[in-house]
Design a protein around this motif. Sequence first.
Motif, PDB file in Angstrom:
ATOM      1  N   ASP A  16      69.554  56.591  52.236  1.00  0.00           N
ATOM      2  CA  ASP A  16      70.919  56.715  52.768  1.00  0.00           C
ATOM      3  C   ASP A  16      71.670  55.410  52.557  1.00  0.00           C
ATOM      4  OD1 ASP A  16      70.786  59.389  53.986  1.00  0.00           O
ATOM      5  OD2 ASP A  16      69.231  58.466  55.238  1.00  0.00           O
ATOM      6  N   ILE A  17      70.962  54.302  52.806  1.00  0.00           N
ATOM      7  CA  ILE A  17      71.627  52.988  52.759  1.00  0.00           C
ATOM      8  C   ILE A  17      70.701  51.954  52.130  1.00  0.00           C
ATOM      9  CG2 ILE A  17      72.525  51.104  54.192  1.00  0.00           C
ATOM     10  CD1 ILE A  17      73.738  53.103  56.007  1.00  0.00           C
ATOM     11  N   ALA A  18      71.243  51.179  51.187  1.00  0.00           N
ATOM     12  CA  ALA A  18      70.534  50.019  50.657  1.00  0.00           C
ATOM     13  C   ALA A  18      71.198  48.770  51.222  1.00  0.00           C
ATOM     14  CB  ALA A  18      70.603  50.003  49.133  1.00  0.00           C
ATOM     15  N   ILE A  19      70.393  47.791  51.580  1.00  0.00           N
ATOM     16  CA  ILE A  19      70.932  46.551  52.168  1.00  0.00           C
ATOM     17  C   ILE A  19      70.316  45.357  51.450  1.00  0.00           C
ATOM     18  CG2 ILE A  19      71.151  45.155  54.263  1.00  0.00           C
ATOM     19  CD1 ILE A  19      70.655  47.704  55.893  1.00  0.00           C
ATOM     20  N   PHE A  20      71.153  44.430  50.973  1.00  0.00           N
ATOM     21  CA  PHE A  20      70.610  43.194  50.396  1.00  0.00           C
ATOM     22  C   PHE A  20      71.593  42.042  50.534  1.00  0.00           C
ATOM     23  CE2 PHE A  20      72.486  45.404  46.663  1.00  0.00           C
ATOM     24  CZ  PHE A  20      73.292  44.406  46.146  1.00  0.00           C
ATOM     25  N   HIS A  21      71.107  40.843  50.156  1.00  0.00           N
ATOM     26  CA  HIS A  21      71.912  39.624  50.222  1.00  0.00           C
ATOM     27  C   HIS A  21      72.030  39.037  48.813  1.00  0.00           C
ATOM     28  CE1 HIS A  21      73.709  36.149  52.224  1.00  0.00           C
ATOM     29  NE2 HIS A  21      72.946  35.365  51.476  1.00  0.00           N
ATOM     30  N   ALA A  22      73.214  38.562  48.456  1.00  0.00           N
ATOM     31  CA  ALA A  22      73.448  38.032  47.106  1.00  0.00           C
ATOM     32  C   ALA A  22      74.301  36.756  47.193  1.00  0.00           C
ATOM     33  CB  ALA A  22      74.158  39.083  46.260  1.00  0.00           C
ATOM     34  N   PRO A  23      74.349  35.983  46.121  1.00  0.00           N
ATOM     35  CA  PRO A  23      75.130  34.736  46.173  1.00  0.00           C
ATOM     36  C   PRO A  23      76.634  34.962  46.355  1.00  0.00           C
ATOM     37  CG  PRO A  23      73.539  34.635  44.391  1.00  0.00           C
ATOM     38  CD  PRO A  23      73.528  36.056  44.894  1.00  0.00           C
ATOM     39  N   MET A  24      77.216  35.904  45.603  1.00  0.00           N
ATOM     40  CA  MET A  24      78.682  36.028  45.714  1.00  0.00           C
ATOM     41  C   MET A  24      79.215  37.408  45.392  1.00  0.00           C
ATOM     42  SD  MET A  24      79.883  33.810  42.408  1.00  0.00           S
ATOM     43  CE  MET A  24      78.757  33.631  41.021  1.00  0.00           C
ATOM     44  N   ALA A  25      80.373  37.668  45.965  1.00  0.00           N
ATOM     45  CA  ALA A  25      81.134  38.877  45.658  1.00  0.00           C
ATOM     46  C   ALA A  25      82.569  38.444  45.391  1.00  0.00           C
ATOM     47  CB  ALA A  25      81.087  39.839  46.844  1.00  0.00           C
ATOM     48  N   ASP A  26      83.322  39.294  44.703  1.00  0.00           N
ATOM     49  CA  ASP A  26      84.741  38.964  44.510  1.00  0.00           C
ATOM     50  C   ASP A  26      85.613  39.823  45.430  1.00  0.00           C
ATOM     51  OD1 ASP A  26      85.026  41.456  43.297  1.00  0.00           O
ATOM     52  OD2 ASP A  26      85.014  40.657  41.247  1.00  0.00           O
ATOM     53  N   ARG A  27      86.929  39.618  45.360  1.00  0.00           N
ATOM     54  CA  ARG A  27      87.860  40.307  46.279  1.00  0.00           C
ATOM     55  C   ARG A  27      87.905  41.813  46.028  1.00  0.00           C
ATOM     56  NH1 ARG A  27      88.571  36.832  50.328  1.00  0.00           N
ATOM     57  NH2 ARG A  27      88.796  34.743  49.481  1.00  0.00           N
ATOM     58  N   ASP A  28      87.442  42.223  44.806  1.00  0.00           N
ATOM     59  CA  ASP A  28      87.443  43.653  44.483  1.00  0.00           C
ATOM     60  C   ASP A  28      86.164  44.363  44.946  1.00  0.00           C
ATOM     61  OD1 ASP A  28      89.861  43.245  43.150  1.00  0.00           O
ATOM     62  OD2 ASP A  28      88.818  42.650  41.311  1.00  0.00           O
ATOM     63  N   GLY A  29      85.224  43.593  45.495  1.00  0.00           N
ATOM     64  CA  GLY A  29      83.984  44.207  45.976  1.00  0.00           C
ATOM     65  C   GLY A  29      82.875  44.261  44.949  1.00  0.00           C
ATOM     66  N   ASN A  30      83.064  43.581  43.801  1.00  0.00           N
ATOM     67  CA  ASN A  30      81.979  43.458  42.830  1.00  0.00           C
ATOM     68  C   ASN A  30      81.015  42.380  43.331  1.00  0.00           C
ATOM     69  OD1 ASN A  30      83.261  45.235  40.822  1.00  0.00           O
ATOM     70  ND2 ASN A  30      84.760  43.554  40.679  1.00  0.00           N
ATOM     71  N   VAL A  31      79.717  42.606  43.110  1.00  0.00           N
ATOM     72  CA  VAL A  31      78.704  41.688  43.644  1.00  0.00           C
ATOM     73  C   VAL A  31      77.868  41.121  42.505  1.00  0.00           C
ATOM     74  CG1 VAL A  31      76.684  41.476  45.163  1.00  0.00           C
ATOM     75  CG2 VAL A  31      78.583  42.991  45.799  1.00  0.00           C
ATOM     76  N   TRP A  32      77.686  39.807  42.512  1.00  0.00           N
ATOM     77  CA  TRP A  32      76.883  39.183  41.450  1.00  0.00           C
ATOM     78  C   TRP A  32      75.418  39.187  41.853  1.00  0.00           C
ATOM     79  CZ3 TRP A  32      74.212  34.418  40.331  1.00  0.00           C
ATOM     80  CH2 TRP A  32      73.933  34.272  38.963  1.00  0.00           C
ATOM     81  N   ILE A  33      74.573  39.889  41.050  1.00  0.00           N
ATOM     82  CA  ILE A  33      73.142  39.976  41.350  1.00  0.00           C
ATOM     83  C   ILE A  33      72.286  39.282  40.294  1.00  0.00           C
ATOM     84  CG2 ILE A  33      73.321  42.116  42.711  1.00  0.00           C
ATOM     85  CD1 ILE A  33      72.271  43.571  40.152  1.00  0.00           C
ATOM     86  N   GLY A  34      72.920  38.650  39.313  1.00  0.00           N
ATOM     87  CA  GLY A  34      72.168  37.925  38.293  1.00  0.00           C
ATOM     88  C   GLY A  34      71.173  38.823  37.596  1.00  0.00           C
ATOM     89  N   ARG A  35      69.930  38.328  37.504  1.00  0.00           N
ATOM     90  CA  ARG A  35      68.904  39.139  36.837  1.00  0.00           C
ATOM     91  C   ARG A  35      68.029  39.907  37.815  1.00  0.00           C
ATOM     92  NH1 ARG A  35      64.404  34.851  34.725  1.00  0.00           N
ATOM     93  NH2 ARG A  35      65.060  33.052  35.921  1.00  0.00           N
ATOM     94  N   ARG A  36      68.444  39.940  39.101  1.00  0.00           N
ATOM     95  CA  ARG A  36      67.670  40.720  40.079  1.00  0.00           C
ATOM     96  C   ARG A  36      68.097  42.175  40.001  1.00  0.00           C
ATOM     97  NH1 ARG A  36      63.527  37.805  40.571  1.00  0.00           N
ATOM     98  NH2 ARG A  36      62.978  39.966  40.350  1.00  0.00           N
TER      99      ARG A  36
END
Lengths: 265, 254
Positions: A155-175
Motif C-alpha cells: 500500500d505504501i513505500a517509505i524511504f529517506h533520500a538526499p534531496m527532492a525538488d519543488r516538483d516532487g521529483n526525488v534523487w535516489i542516485g544508484r539506489r
Amino acid sequence: MSEDLRALVRRIQPGMTLALPVDYAGVSMAITGPLIRHGAGDLHLVCVPTGGLQVDQLIGAGLVRSVETSAVSLGEAGGAPRFNDAIKRGNIRVLDATCPAIHAGLMAAQKGVPFMPTRGLIGSDILSNRADWQVIQNPFATGDSIAVIPAIRPDIAIFHAPMADRDGNVWIGRRRELAAMAYAATQTLVTVERIVDHSLLADETTAAGTLPALYVEAIAKAPRGAWPYGLWGEYATDTDELIRYAAAARTAEGFAAYMEQEVRA
Amino acid sequence: MTVLPREILICTIARLLQDVRHVAVGASSPMPAAGAMLRRALDEGQRKVRLSILGSVEHNFFTNGSAELFDSAGQGRLDAFFLGGGQIDGMANVNLVGVGTYPQMSVRWPGSFGSAYLYFTVPRVILFREEHSPRVFVEKVDFISAPGISTPETYRPGGPVALLTSKALFSFDSQRPGFRLESVHPGHDLQEILDATGFQFDHDDIPPTTPGPDAATLSLLRDRVLNELSETYPAFAAQWRRDLAEAIPDGASA
C-alpha cells in the motif's frame, strides 16, 4: 513533530502493507516516531530485502502483525531484540524469504504482471513454508522446475533520500531498489535531507538517478532523517547508537525507556 | 616464522579463490574480504579480480540497487561467494534461521538473506564458520535456508566446494555426497576435529596439516592487504596489528 511528517503518517491506516528499505539504502528513521505516535497497527511489513532498526522498533511498539523479509538484524550491533522476542512469543508472523525473491515480487508489480520466476529456493524450507509461492515447469524447456513469486504490491513505500525538488521529483542516485519499491507501491512517502529549487530533471546527470514525481505521493524535509543509520553520500552510520539501542531493547522495559527518551514523536 | 591462526585462514581462503574473476563477501566478513584482497594482490598484473562487499559503499561497483548482485550471479558473472551458518550439516545444508521448531523457534537468527539463491547460482561457494563445535556442525539442520545438494532436475550451476573452520579445511563432494577432511590447521589434530563435528566425514588416517604462507605472501598480507582491509574493517585490522605486535615483539615480520 514537524507538520510535514504528521501529514505523511496520516496516510497510514491500520492493516496496511508497508515496504521499507534495507539499512544502507536510505531508511526514513525520522518517520518512525511519528508513525508510532500515529498508532495505526496490524501492519504487514515488507523488508526490501532485509530489515533492521525501524522494523525492530515498529514491532516493539506493537504495530506489526506480520513481516515478509530475508532477514532482520542490527548488523554489527547484533540481533534485532524486539523481532527475536516477538517470534519467541509467537506475537508476529514471519514470512521468511530470500533477497532476490523479494526483488522478484516487486519486479512483477513493477511490470504489472502476476508473478515473476526466480532461480534457487527449490529444496529449501523457505519455499516449503511459503504456501503463497509455487514451483512451475519452464514452459520453454523440459525438465526445468522454477519457483514463481507473486507480485508484491505494498500500500505504501517509505524511504529517506538526499534531496527532492519543488516538483516532487526525488534523487535516489544508484539506489534503484528505492525506485522498485515506489513502482510497486500504491503510494510512496519520502523524507529528504533538503529540498532544492532547481528541477532534478533539468540536468541529465541528476535526471538519471531521479525517481519522477509520478510515483511520489508526499515528501517531508527531515535533516539527518536516516540517523542512526547513515545515508549514502551524506553521513555514516552511528554504530555506537545502534549498539546502545541493542543493549536497551533486550527487555520490553528497556525498549520503552529508550523510545521515550530517544525517538522524537 | 610466526604465523597467526587467522593468517593461515586468510591464506587458505586466497588459495580457494584461485582463478576467480569476481568474488562477493557479506557485510561483516573481514576474513573472507582479506582472503579476497590477498588473491587480488597475488594476481595483480596477470588478471583482474573484482571484489564486492555487500552493504559497502566503497567496495560496490553496482549501479542498479541491491538486486544487481543477485542478477549478476544469475547471469553467471559471480564466481565465488562465502556463506556462514548458525548450523551446517553433513549434506552441506545451511541454516541461518534458528534453533528449534519453525516458526516459533527457541533461538531466532536474522534470516536466510540471499543464501537460498546464491547457493544455487554461484559456482564456488565457500562455507566459512570459525566456531568449530557440535552445536554448529550438526547431523541435521533444524531449518534448511539453502540445501547443500539438489535433485538432477534442479537447475544448479552453483554449490558448496569447501568448508573452512578455525580448526580445519574440508572439501565437499556433491556426487557422494559429503565432506572430506582435507587438512588440519597447525595446533589441532584429527581426534579434536572428530569430537567437534556432529556429522560424519571422510578423512585420511593421518590428515595433512594446512600449509602456511611463504615469506613473500606473508609480507604482502601484513603490508598491503592489512592496509586495504583497515579502510573497511578498522576494528578487525587494529586487533590484528595488536596481535602481531604481541606475537612478534621486535617488530620483525618473520
